[in-house]
Design a protein around this motif. Structure first.
Motif, PDB file in Angstrom:
ATOM      1  N   LEU A  24       4.103  10.250  -9.432  1.00 19.20           N
ATOM      2  CA  LEU A  24       3.546  10.487 -10.763  1.00 19.20           C
ATOM      3  C   LEU A  24       2.537  11.635 -10.797  1.00 19.20           C
ATOM      4  CD1 LEU A  24       3.100   6.844 -12.057  1.00 19.20           C
ATOM      5  CD2 LEU A  24       4.875   8.489 -12.646  1.00 19.20           C
ATOM      6  N   LEU A  25       2.012  11.977  -9.627  1.00 19.60           N
ATOM      7  CA  LEU A  25       0.943  12.978  -9.589  1.00 19.60           C
ATOM      8  C   LEU A  25       1.309  14.298 -10.282  1.00 19.60           C
ATOM      9  CD1 LEU A  25      -1.921  12.903  -8.493  1.00 19.60           C
ATOM     10  CD2 LEU A  25      -1.119  14.130  -6.476  1.00 19.60           C
ATOM     11  N   PRO A  26       2.507  14.833 -10.031  1.00 19.51           N
ATOM     12  CA  PRO A  26       2.826  16.110 -10.680  1.00 19.51           C
ATOM     13  C   PRO A  26       2.745  16.044 -12.204  1.00 19.51           C
ATOM     14  CG  PRO A  26       4.444  15.610  -8.989  1.00 19.51           C
ATOM     15  CD  PRO A  26       3.577  14.398  -9.137  1.00 19.51           C
ATOM     16  N   LEU A  27       2.963  14.840 -12.767  1.00 17.42           N
ATOM     17  CA  LEU A  27       2.929  14.714 -14.227  1.00 17.42           C
ATOM     18  C   LEU A  27       1.523  14.938 -14.780  1.00 17.42           C
ATOM     19  CD1 LEU A  27       5.265  11.688 -14.945  1.00 17.42           C
ATOM     20  CD2 LEU A  27       5.739  14.098 -15.193  1.00 17.42           C
ATOM     21  N   TRP A  28       0.524  14.860 -13.905  1.00 17.49           N
ATOM     22  CA  TRP A  28      -0.852  15.025 -14.385  1.00 17.49           C
ATOM     23  C   TRP A  28      -1.203  16.480 -14.596  1.00 17.49           C
ATOM     24  CZ3 TRP A  28      -3.906  11.141 -10.777  1.00 17.49           C
ATOM     25  CH2 TRP A  28      -3.360   9.871 -10.951  1.00 17.49           C
ATOM     26  N   SER A  29      -0.454  17.368 -13.944  1.00 16.59           N
ATOM     27  CA  SER A  29      -0.762  18.795 -14.129  1.00 16.59           C
ATOM     28  C   SER A  29       0.145  19.356 -15.223  1.00 16.59           C
ATOM     29  CB  SER A  29      -0.538  19.558 -12.828  1.00 16.59           C
ATOM     30  OG  SER A  29       0.848  19.630 -12.556  1.00 16.59           O
ATOM     31  N   SER A  30      -0.260  20.473 -15.768  1.00 15.31           N
ATOM     32  CA  SER A  30       0.480  21.058 -16.884  1.00 15.31           C
ATOM     33  C   SER A  30       1.868  21.509 -16.435  1.00 15.31           C
ATOM     34  CB  SER A  30      -0.294  22.248 -17.430  1.00 15.31           C
ATOM     35  OG  SER A  30       0.580  23.186 -17.979  1.00 15.31           O
ATOM     36  N   TYR A  31       2.812  21.273 -17.298  1.00 14.93           N
ATOM     37  CA  TYR A  31       4.192  21.681 -17.057  1.00 14.93           C
ATOM     38  C   TYR A  31       4.272  23.172 -16.771  1.00 14.93           C
ATOM     39  CZ  TYR A  31       8.937  22.877 -18.664  1.00 14.93           C
ATOM     40  OH  TYR A  31      10.186  23.374 -18.784  1.00 14.93           O
ATOM     41  N   LEU A  33      12.089  14.957 -12.116  1.00 10.34           N
ATOM     42  CA  LEU A  33      12.377  13.920 -11.119  1.00 10.34           C
ATOM     43  C   LEU A  33      11.692  12.572 -11.408  1.00 10.34           C
ATOM     44  CD1 LEU A  33      13.890  13.256  -8.556  1.00 10.34           C
ATOM     45  CD2 LEU A  33      11.988  14.153  -7.224  1.00 10.34           C
ATOM     46  N   PRO A  34      10.392  12.550 -11.765  1.00  9.71           N
ATOM     47  CA  PRO A  34       9.753  11.247 -12.019  1.00  9.71           C
ATOM     48  C   PRO A  34      10.462  10.443 -13.100  1.00  9.71           C
ATOM     49  CG  PRO A  34       8.114  12.995 -11.964  1.00  9.71           C
ATOM     50  CD  PRO A  34       9.443  13.657 -11.902  1.00  9.71           C
ATOM     51  N   PHE A  35      11.060  11.127 -14.063  1.00  9.60           N
ATOM     52  CA  PHE A  35      11.720  10.408 -15.159  1.00  9.60           C
ATOM     53  C   PHE A  35      13.005   9.726 -14.687  1.00  9.60           C
ATOM     54  CE2 PHE A  35       9.198  13.715 -17.099  1.00  9.60           C
ATOM     55  CZ  PHE A  35       8.504  13.005 -18.064  1.00  9.60           C
ATOM     56  N   MET A  36      13.520  10.148 -13.538  1.00  5.08           N
ATOM     57  CA  MET A  36      14.687   9.496 -12.958  1.00  5.08           C
ATOM     58  C   MET A  36      14.252   8.397 -11.988  1.00  5.08           C
ATOM     59  SD  MET A  36      17.953   9.281 -12.716  1.00  5.08           S
ATOM     60  CE  MET A  36      19.072  10.646 -12.931  1.00  5.08           C
ATOM     61  N   ILE A  37      13.218   8.672 -11.211  1.00  2.87           N
ATOM     62  CA  ILE A  37      12.800   7.716 -10.182  1.00  2.87           C
ATOM     63  C   ILE A  37      12.375   6.379 -10.792  1.00  2.87           C
ATOM     64  CG2 ILE A  37      11.025   7.232  -8.443  1.00  2.87           C
ATOM     65  CD1 ILE A  37      11.136  10.088  -7.594  1.00  2.87           C
ATOM     66  N   LEU A  38      11.600   6.438 -11.868  1.00  4.68           N
ATOM     67  CA  LEU A  38      11.035   5.200 -12.402  1.00  4.68           C
ATOM     68  C   LEU A  38      12.108   4.218 -12.881  1.00  4.68           C
ATOM     69  CD1 LEU A  38       7.775   6.507 -14.061  1.00  4.68           C
ATOM     70  CD2 LEU A  38       8.123   5.443 -11.822  1.00  4.68           C
ATOM     71  N   ARG A  64       0.818  -1.210   0.000  1.00  5.81           N
ATOM     72  CA  ARG A  64       0.000   0.000   0.000  1.00  5.81           C
ATOM     73  C   ARG A  64       0.849   1.257   0.000  1.00  5.81           C
ATOM     74  NH1 ARG A  64      -5.305  -0.112   3.595  1.00  5.81           N
ATOM     75  NH2 ARG A  64      -5.523   1.877   2.545  1.00  5.81           N
ATOM     76  N   SER A  65       1.879   1.262   0.840  1.00  5.33           N
ATOM     77  CA  SER A  65       2.689   2.473   0.885  1.00  5.33           C
ATOM     78  C   SER A  65       3.468   2.633  -0.423  1.00  5.33           C
ATOM     79  CB  SER A  65       3.622   2.467   2.093  1.00  5.33           C
ATOM     80  OG  SER A  65       4.412   1.311   2.094  1.00  5.33           O
ATOM     81  N   ARG A  66       3.810   1.505  -1.088  1.00  9.36           N
ATOM     82  CA  ARG A  66       4.472   1.613  -2.378  1.00  9.36           C
ATOM     83  C   ARG A  66       3.532   2.269  -3.394  1.00  9.36           C
ATOM     84  NH1 ARG A  66       6.643  -3.692  -5.207  1.00  9.36           N
ATOM     85  NH2 ARG A  66       7.994  -3.624  -3.393  1.00  9.36           N
ATOM     86  N   ALA A  67       2.289   1.809  -3.391  1.00  9.29           N
ATOM     87  CA  ALA A  67       1.320   2.404  -4.314  1.00  9.29           C
ATOM     88  C   ALA A  67       1.163   3.893  -4.044  1.00  9.29           C
ATOM     89  CB  ALA A  67      -0.034   1.701  -4.180  1.00  9.29           C
ATOM     90  N   PHE A  68       1.162   4.238  -2.756  1.00  6.14           N
ATOM     91  CA  PHE A  68       1.026   5.651  -2.393  1.00  6.14           C
ATOM     92  C   PHE A  68       2.202   6.472  -2.924  1.00  6.14           C
ATOM     93  CE2 PHE A  68       2.064   9.095   0.528  1.00  6.14           C
ATOM     94  CZ  PHE A  68       0.901   9.846   0.419  1.00  6.14           C
ATOM     95  N   VAL A  69       3.419   5.957  -2.717  1.00  5.21           N
ATOM     96  CA  VAL A  69       4.595   6.700  -3.192  1.00  5.21           C
ATOM     97  C   VAL A  69       4.567   6.813  -4.717  1.00  5.21           C
ATOM     98  CG1 VAL A  69       7.105   6.766  -3.260  1.00  5.21           C
ATOM     99  CG2 VAL A  69       5.950   6.001  -1.197  1.00  5.21           C
ATOM    100  N   PHE A  70       4.146   5.718  -5.376  1.00  3.20           N
ATOM    101  CA  PHE A  70       4.044   5.744  -6.837  1.00  3.20           C
ATOM    102  C   PHE A  70       3.146   6.893  -7.294  1.00  3.20           C
ATOM    103  CE2 PHE A  70       5.795   1.655  -8.394  1.00  3.20           C
ATOM    104  CZ  PHE A  70       6.276   2.138  -9.590  1.00  3.20           C
ATOM    105  N   VAL A  71       1.977   6.960  -6.681  1.00  2.00           N
ATOM    106  CA  VAL A  71       1.034   8.018  -7.066  1.00  2.00           C
ATOM    107  C   VAL A  71       1.641   9.389  -6.778  1.00  2.00           C
ATOM    108  CG1 VAL A  71      -1.206   9.045  -6.548  1.00  2.00           C
ATOM    109  CG2 VAL A  71      -1.001   6.576  -6.789  1.00  2.00           C
ATOM    110  N   ALA A  72       2.300   9.502  -5.611  1.00  2.00           N
ATOM    111  CA  ALA A  72       2.889  10.789  -5.244  1.00  2.00           C
ATOM    112  C   ALA A  72       3.950  11.208  -6.251  1.00  2.00           C
ATOM    113  CB  ALA A  72       3.485  10.701  -3.838  1.00  2.00           C
TER     114      ALA A  72
END
Lengths: 382, 311
Positions: free
Chosen positions: B140-147, B194-199, B130-138
């Motif tokens: 990736l979340l910024p990617l959902w808003s406009s750059y 950052l998300p492009f490095m984390i994944l 569950r906490s992994r899923a939470f961190v994943f969403v956290a």
């Protein structure tokens, strides 16, 4: 250079003459003498705020010409758009003086008959046949509006109130200055130098010899450490004055209006050295597809009411002084605020944007052309 | 040649009256015998698009960098010369801009790697479902808003009267005043990419078998030694893969420097944008070739380090 340019004008005139039958009956000099029926469409390139529904909707209703406008952010962009797709995509453009000559000599626009614009004869004399849209007596467009580039400052934080452009070149406000991110800004430095260093002999800030040009660039290099940011969009400058810690800068009246509306304590002025400014012209494409609608549009935006509406919306001065009383009716005091119907002396104190070319006024080929301005600007920012 | 021979043989074996089915069988037989033919058929459309859209435009870009424009009317002139490259080479301003662009891209990459490694490690090795899923969403979340929105928000944070200075003031520290500067540009890029490095880092760390770590421990290695000699070498391709994203994305960007940069924050992209705006496409093309060359070298090095296996 001169010979080539003359040839260009001839070619342009010839091309225009060939286009004419599309626009009503042709007269002796190849220009239409009447405006025919509208073609139902009109595609324009305009500055933001120049095609507001306030005056576009009534135009569409009166003429049946559907207006499709594309906003351009800079004079350079306007020139690019006018050439796009062989130049037949757009019918007209609201070009400033630093784009209009490039369009004329690049034969992207064609001569127009000012007698078809009823309000043209009411324009202030200086804008009937100004050098930025009339070449050798041939009109390549109808003047629209004009205005100065002003000095904007925060009245609480800049004391004493400035009277000279020197304030944006002095280290007193280091890190709190902003100026436009535009090569034409070199002319502002040259204008200041023409007064502060008369020995340089600058008479026209857009015609600079190598020595004069270097002096202007040097001044801008000294200014650079004082700059917080070169602003690219009017909204950038507004942000900088609101939250960015900027207290003084070069601006347009539009920014002043917006900031005052947001209760930021600012004021603008034309400093004692004078100011640069813009004078815009509606020009008709050389490959125009809807010439009658374009003529109707130029006539429409020249009428006092539309001139007044646009002047107030954008914060600029109408070419047609009949608009002044209407401006006061729409917004009391606005005519004086924007110098509507101003004296020729005020008009002459503004050095209007024009494209810097290699040939100086004296005919010598020793001035710096616009490509050099652009390169110097990019290198200045570094 | 082989194909036509096969189909000729197939023709003779064709059962009468069922031509459509026979043709289909023949075709699938052909693909079974020649797997490369199937691959070619699958790949042909994207490959064609790649060649036409991508390579052709790259070639057009490169060719136009050897042309020039008329200085007054700014019309394109097809006169072959290398003046654009000479201007780039001779002018210290363009060198500074190129060095700044590459330098900040490198700094962003390093900062992202430093932040992404512990986060990726947490996601891959420590966190439960569950906490992994939470961190994943956290993540990736910024990617959902406009750059653009994210850059503007950062501008508000870093402004002189922004959140950062306000907070510093509240805890009694001097104001940072890093709004509209290269620091701001670096910070925003680090956040945005950052998300492009984390994944990829997460992917690489997750693939390290638990038994390797146990073996390392059994052989007497402490935590630091295990990290240095087992985890890091195995995760490095992931870091390099992520760095390809962060580095190339920063290298090609011009929006953040334009909006959040200061008086000396021009990137290569800004010069390209300005010069295209002023109709000098050839010079813009010449300058745009620089990040292309840099990226080419970078990818060669990345391949040497095995980054493409982690993608």
């Amino acid at each position: 250079m001169i010979r080539i340019r003359r040839a260009h004008v001839l070619v342009a005139a010839l091309a225009a003459a060939l286009c004419v039958p599309a626009a009503g009956i042709s007269s002796g000099n190849g220009l239409p003498t009447s405006i025919g029926k509208g073609e139902g469409q009109l595609n324009l390139i305009a500055w933001e705020g120049y095609t507001q529904p306030q005056w576009v909707k009534p135009f569409e209703k009166a003429t049946g010409c559907q207006v499709n406008a594309k906003y351009a952010g800079s004079s350079d962009e306007m020139v690019t758009l006018m050439r796009q797709g062989g130049g037949s995509q757009y019918d007209g453009v609201s070009a400033s003086g630093d784009a209009s000559l490039r369009l004329i000599y690049g034969h992207d626009v064609q001569p127009v008959n000012p007698n078809l614009i009823p309000d043209w004869k009411n324009f202030i004399p200086a804008l009937k046949s100004p050098p930025h849209n009339t070449v050798k007596g041939v009109h390549y467009g109808i003047s629209l509006q004009w205005g100065p580039n002003t000095l904007l400052y925060n009245t609480k934080l800049v004391k004493p109130a400035p009277t000279s452009w020197s304030v944006i070149y002095s280290p007193k406000y280091k890190g709190k200055v902003t100026v436009p991110d535009n090569p034409i800004q070199i002319a502002d430095a040259a204008l200041y130098l023409s007064k502060s260093q008369p020995s340089l002999g600058i008479t026209d800030p857009y015609e600079l010899t190598q020595t004069q040009f270097n002096a202007a660039i040097n001044l801008l290099k000294q200014q650079k450490p004082l700059i917080k940011k070169y602003w690219a969009l009017a909204s950038d400058e507004i942000d900088l004055f609101k939250n960015g810690g900027v207290v003084v800068g070069a601006a347009w009246p539009y920014q002043t209006n917006t900031l005052i509306a947001a209760k930021v304590p600012v004021k603008d002025l034309i400093p004692k050295e004078g100011a640069t400014g813009w004078a815009d012209t509606w020009m008709m494409s050389a490959h125009v597809k809807h010439p009658n609608c374009m003529y109707k549009w130029m006539a429409w935006v020249s009428t006092p009411k539309v001139q007044a509406e646009q002047a107030i919306y954008f914060g600029e001065t109408p070419a047609n002084p009949l608009a002044c009383p209407i401006m006061n009716k729409l917004s009391p005091g606005s005519a004086a605020q924007y110098h509507c119907g101003a004296s020729a002396k005020y008009f002459d104190s503004i050095k209007f944007w024009k494209t810097p070319v290699a040939t100086c006024d004296n005919g010598k080929n020793e001035c710096m052309d616009y490509t050099k301005w652009q390169q110097a600007w990019t290198q200045l920012k570094g | 040649m082989a194909a036509s021979l096969d189909s000729a043989q197939g023709l003779s074996r064709q059962p009468p009256g069922r031509p459509a089915r026979a043709a289909r069988l023949r075709l699938s037989g052909l693909f079974w015998r020649h797997p490369w033919a199937k691959a070619l058929l699958l790949l042909a459309p994207p490959l064609l698009a790649f060649i036409l859209v991508y390579l052709a435009s790259l070639v057009a870009l490169f060719v136009s960098s050897f042309w020039t424009v008329n200085p007054f009317t700014t019309e394109l002139q097809h006169i072959w010369n290398v003046d654009n490259y000479k201007t780039l080479w001779d002018s210290s301003a363009y060198r500074t801009i190129a060095v700044r662009t590459i330098g900040i891209a490198a700094a962003v990459t390093i900062a992202d790697a430093v932040i992404a490694f512990p986060l990726g490690y947490f996601m891959a090795r420590v966190a439960g479902g569950r906490s992994r899923a939470f961190v994943f969403v956290a993540v990736l979340l910024p990617l959902w808003s406009s750059y653009l929105i994210r850059v503007y928000i950062w501008r508000l944070i870093l402004d002189d009267k922004g959140v950062l200075n306000w907070t510093l003031q509240k805890v009694g520290l001097p104001a940072a005043n890093i709004g509209y500067s290269n620091w701001a540009v670096w910070l925003i890029f680090t956040y945005v990419w950052l998300p492009f490095m984390i994944l990829p880092v997460y992917g690489a760390l997750e693939r390290i078998p638990e038994s390797f770590l146990e073996a390392s421990r059994d052989l007497g290695a402490g935590g630091i030694t295990t990290f240095r000699r087992v985890v890091l070498p195995l995760a490095l391709p992931g870091v390099i893969a992520g760095s390809i994203f962060t580095f190339s994305l920063t290298l090609g960007d011009y929006v953040t420097p334009l909006l959040a940069g200061g008086a000396s924050s021009q990137f290569i992209g800004n010069v390209v944008y300005d010069t295209i705006g002023s109709n000098n496409v050839p010079f813009a093309a010449a300058f745009a070739a620089v990040p292309l060359a840099v990226m080419g070298v970078y990818l060669l090095i990345a391949r040497k380090l095995g980054a493409f296996e982690a993608l």
